[in-house]
Design an enzyme around this catalytic site. Structure first.
Site, short mmCIF file in Angstrom:
data_model
loop_
_atom_site.label_atom_id
_atom_site.label_comp_id
_atom_site.label_asym_id
_atom_site.label_seq_id
_atom_site.Cartn_x
_atom_site.Cartn_y
_atom_site.Cartn_z
N LYS A 62 -41.67 18.47 -79.11
CA LYS A 62 -41.64 19.55 -78.11
C LYS A 62 -42.07 20.83 -78.79
O LYS A 62 -41.88 20.98 -80.00
CB LYS A 62 -40.22 19.74 -77.55
CG LYS A 62 -40.20 20.43 -76.20
CD LYS A 62 -40.39 19.42 -75.10
CE LYS A 62 -40.53 20.06 -73.74
NZ LYS A 62 -40.48 19.02 -72.68
N ASP A 101 -44.86 22.12 -69.70
CA ASP A 101 -43.42 22.17 -69.39
C ASP A 101 -43.24 23.52 -68.68
O ASP A 101 -44.22 24.05 -68.12
CB ASP A 101 -42.58 22.06 -70.68
CG ASP A 101 -41.09 21.80 -70.40
OD1 ASP A 101 -40.73 20.64 -70.14
OD2 ASP A 101 -40.29 22.76 -70.41
#
Ligand code: NDP
Ligand code: 2IT
Length: 450
Positions: free
Chosen positions: A128, A168
């Site tokens: 991430k 995201d």
């Protein structure tokens, strides 16, 4: 040793090593609670220090992102990429641009991503990244210059066989385009190093829809086990971004009435439901005009805007949290239970606090953690990688069929590992965590002490 004692001991040690990272510790605590008994029953996992290894990122990169705003002023943001676990494949996971981004949030997301990606059954490790950059209120030119500066550094650490970022919060099609353009320019290669690409230049059909659609496919599987579904149900959704929009669209197509959306300023409640025409308005409002959800209530008088409030006080059968972490707290969970909600299916990552999960599960509602129910997004990113590798483009129907199968299989894995024998209940938290953990852990052990 009891499982609870094992969890507490491990968390105490983890906290000492990772002070000031509450979201990371929260995510690890939930997984550890689910797998503790399994680890105790398999002592080689303790000897192999699997918990210590699986909670330590393989690599964390933090970097300066300087850029110049429209007034000519220099701005400095901080960039991150957490490469958590590559036991199953190249690191894979989104980029988040939001002022709240910090190391704790990046690590919690990368940790969750590792198990989520495993559940998809596709060959993807967990990662991430992101920045504390806030796209809200920035011009397209500012967003582009930021993305270019961010990628100028990030490109050193990523690649189609190394690490494949995607979107995201705060990173959608526009940002992926700018990031891809800069990656291609610096590396001089046209590869599938990012997913969520535009349909004209390597993107997969259905990737924008996939997370929200997958949430609904997963919820249908859960609800079918109790003899109900979206048909005729009232649904509350939080968020108004990518995941919320397509969860709302699919829930309506499956026969539900979706009565809420929200953003970080407040919620709208539309008792008449968000029909196709209203949905198209929301899509333009959020993706083209980049406006606020408050404007929905100005446009449609059937709706009310509740400033500063989440939608969990609204009566519903099904709740789909699709905004951000820790957005359902204990009082919200109590309100959902008291209002007769029967199913909470997470679109966001870790939107429900541990106290709230206990209330929801304690009252016997269906409840699924994001790492299971929102995995359709990254799964379709995996399908985008496959299409890029074989230099082909699948039809919408083909991608949707894969997505359906993957969500069905994730549900089956949760049932297999989370079935509470004799009760008819499935603990989807335990099921998702255990299913993901066993495969990642065994793969790590196969590959030696690395
Ligand atoms: P978007 O940026 O498209 O939308 C996010 C939405 O959530 C916006 O409406 C935003 O409101 C709201 N929001 C963000 N932060 C907060 C906050 N602190 N408090 C209240 N509302 C907030 O992001 P996505 O839809 O892509 O992501 C939503 C969630 O889904 C995240 O948890 C993400 O990690 C998760 N997710 C996303 C996937 C994807 O494919 N995109 C895949 C799997 C999970 P505002 O405009 O006011 O900021
Ligand atoms: O949380 C997530 O799964 C995502 N933001 C999607 C990641 C991806 O690589 O598609």
């Amino acid at each position: 040793m009891k499982a609870a004692e094992f969890t507490e001991q491990f968390l105490a040690q983890l906290e000492a090593r990772n002070p000031g990272q509450p979201e990371f510790l929260q995510a690890v605590r939930v997984v550890t609670s689910s797998v503790a008994q399994y680890v105790l029953d398999h002592p080689y996992l303790i000897k192999e220090k699997i918990m210590e290894r699986i909670t330590e990122p393989e690599r964390v990169v933090m970097f300066r992102v300087p850029w110049v705003d429209d007034r000519g002023e220099i701005q400095i943001n901080r960039g991150y990429r957490v490469q958590m676990n590559s036991a199953l494949g190249p690191y894979k996971g989104g980029l988040r641009f939001h002022p709240s981004v910090n190391l704790s949030i990046m690590k919690f997301l990368a940790f969750e991503q590792t198990f989520k990606n495993c559940l998809t059954t596709l060959p993807m490790g967990g990662g991430k990244g992101g920045s504390d950059f806030y796209p809200r209120g920035k011009s397209d030119g500012e967003v582009m210059r930021f993305c270019q500066s961010f990628m100028t550094e990030l490109q050193r650490y990523i690649g189609q066989d190394t690490d494949v970022p995607a979107g995201d919060i705060g990173v959608g099609g526009r940002e992926i385009g700018f990031l891809f353009g800069q990656y291609k320019r610096i590396r001089d290669e046209f590869t599938g190093t990012l997913t969520g690409k535009g349909l004209n230049w390597g993107g997969s059909l259905l990737r924008p829809e996939a997370t929200g659609y997958g949430v609904c496919y997963f919820a249908e599987e859960m609800m079918a086990s109790r003899g109900f579904g979206f048909e005729g149900s009232t649904v509350t959704i939080s968020g108004a971004g990518n995941v919320a929009q397509f969860a709302a669209k699919k829930a309506r197509e499956l026969g539900a009435k979706v009565v809420s959306l929200s953003d970080s300023d407040g919620s709208i409640y539309d008792p008449d439901g968000i029909d196709e025409e209203k949905w198209n308005y929301v899509y333009m409002l959020k993706n083209v005009r980049r406006g606020r959800i408050r404007e929905y209530a100005e446009k449609y008088p059937t709706a009310t805007y509740f400033k500063g409030q989440r939608p969990w006080g609204i009566k519903c059968d099904i709740a789909l949290p699709c905004a951000t972490q820790n957005e359902i707290e204990a009082p919200d969970a109590k309100a959902l239970v008291e209002n007769g909600c029967k199913c909470v299916c997470e679109g966001a990552n870790m939107p429900t606090t541990p106290d709230a999960i206990a209330i929801i599960q304690g009252a016997g509602l269906l409840y699924s953690p994001g790492k299971a129910s929102n995995a359709g997004g990254v799964a379709t990113s995996g399908l985008e990688m496959t299409q890029n590798s074989i230099r082909q483009k699948w039809t919408r129907e083909e991608v949707d069929a894969h997505l359906h199968t993957i969500m069905h299989d994730i549900h089956s894995a949760c049932v297999k590992y989370g079935d509470e024998e004799g009760t008819g209940n499935v603990d989807y938290v335990k099921g998702a965590n255990l299913a993901g953990f066993i495969k990642v852990a065994e793969s790590m052990l196969d590959q030696g002490v690395v």
